[in-house]
Design an enzyme around this catalytic site. Sequence first.
Site, PDB file in Angstrom:
ATOM      1  N   LEU A  56      54.575  -1.394   8.222  1.00 39.16           N
ATOM      2  CA  LEU A  56      54.942   0.268   6.739  1.00 39.16           C
ATOM      3  C   LEU A  56      55.438   0.561   7.029  1.00 39.16           C
ATOM      4  O   LEU A  56      56.148   1.496   8.111  1.00 39.16           O
ATOM      5  CB  LEU A  56      52.821   0.446   6.510  1.00 39.16           C
ATOM      6  CG  LEU A  56      51.893   0.312   6.256  1.00 39.16           C
ATOM      7  CD1 LEU A  56      50.642   0.272   5.903  1.00 39.16           C
ATOM      8  CD2 LEU A  56      52.222  -1.268   5.001  1.00 39.16           C
ATOM      9  N   HIS A  60      56.056   1.333   0.902  1.00 41.28           N
ATOM     10  CA  HIS A  60      54.581   1.216   1.000  1.00 41.28           C
ATOM     11  C   HIS A  60      54.084   2.738   0.702  1.00 41.28           C
ATOM     12  O   HIS A  60      53.317   3.160  -0.099  1.00 41.28           O
ATOM     13  CB  HIS A  60      54.176   0.658   2.609  1.00 41.28           C
ATOM     14  CG  HIS A  60      54.574  -1.032   2.716  1.00 41.28           C
ATOM     15  ND1 HIS A  60      55.547  -1.062   3.311  1.00 41.28           N
ATOM     16  CD2 HIS A  60      54.231  -1.812   1.970  1.00 41.28           C
ATOM     17  CE1 HIS A  60      55.582  -2.079   3.703  1.00 41.28           C
ATOM     18  NE2 HIS A  60      54.675  -2.649   2.523  1.00 41.28           N
TER      19      HIS A  60
END
Length: 305
Positions: A56, A60
């Site tokens: 991530l 994100h």
Amino acid sequence: MDKDKKLLWISPFVVFLGPQLAQMQLYSSTADLQKALRSEKSKRRSVGLVPTMGALHSGHLSLVKRSLYQNDITIVSIFVNPTQFNDKNDLAAYPRTLDKDLNLLSSERGEIWVYAPQADDIYSGDISSKKYDFKGLDRVMEGPNRPGHFEGVATIVERLLRIVRPHHAYFGEKDYQQLLIISRVAKQKRLGVKIIGCGIVREDSGLAMSSRNQRLNSAAISEATFIYQQLLWAKRRFTSMNLSKIKEAVTEAFNSNPSFELEYFEIAEAAALTAHSERKKNKKYRAFIAAKIDGVRLIDNLAMN
Ligand code: PAF
């Protein structure tokens, strides 16, 4: 997982993580997740889904923030989906950083459930793609360059949407073609979810954030900004230059840059992704690039008008 993070195991599959800002739970079992969701939905709590393959980054997190704002519970799925990789080496090299991902999510405010299943569980033992009719959206750009990719994406996203049954699901515009295809599948299959596209998050240099950037060394990271510069160049010429000429010039710029291997540069109508050599009135256009640098395939796109 960080040693100093208190873990309270209440079942082999569910972990409560703390201390942190977010109220977080980790599920690896689909059955456990669905059971917990049934209970929350019976209390009329709204659910947002952010499907990811992990590794991530702030891109994100922008989807997660949006979902936290719009829903009571945000499910972040983390699953490197084998069926959407047409290249085995790419699948093997894809970064897997669950501990870091959990840490990053824990600094958000709100209720986040991380769903990180094993392949056999989420696919119920049959790890293969279904067939779809994407009405031509898969015939351009990523489609021909990554055979089977969108079938793999649609299969896993449909599966996730059927498991979670969220009110909203969030996808980044960096994968713009994917976003259109998923919106179409959700409509065709009447999945009862609102698909929400979120803008691209960029580094200060303009490089679009991507999990794949983690595979680049610092020299390649700074060179990779060339992709965004070319998109900006195309945008500046959009109203004054013929679209085929823009395409020729950008292709030539990539071909003269030894760091890059260009897969495609296209300017396409934003809703149907059809390429035109002339602009049509009242239509929105986007430019799209896929290129490899140091063996890492990057994609990006930009609205032209
Ligand atoms: O965009 C991605 O990260 C993936 O394609 C997705 C939507 C999570 C499906 O595996």
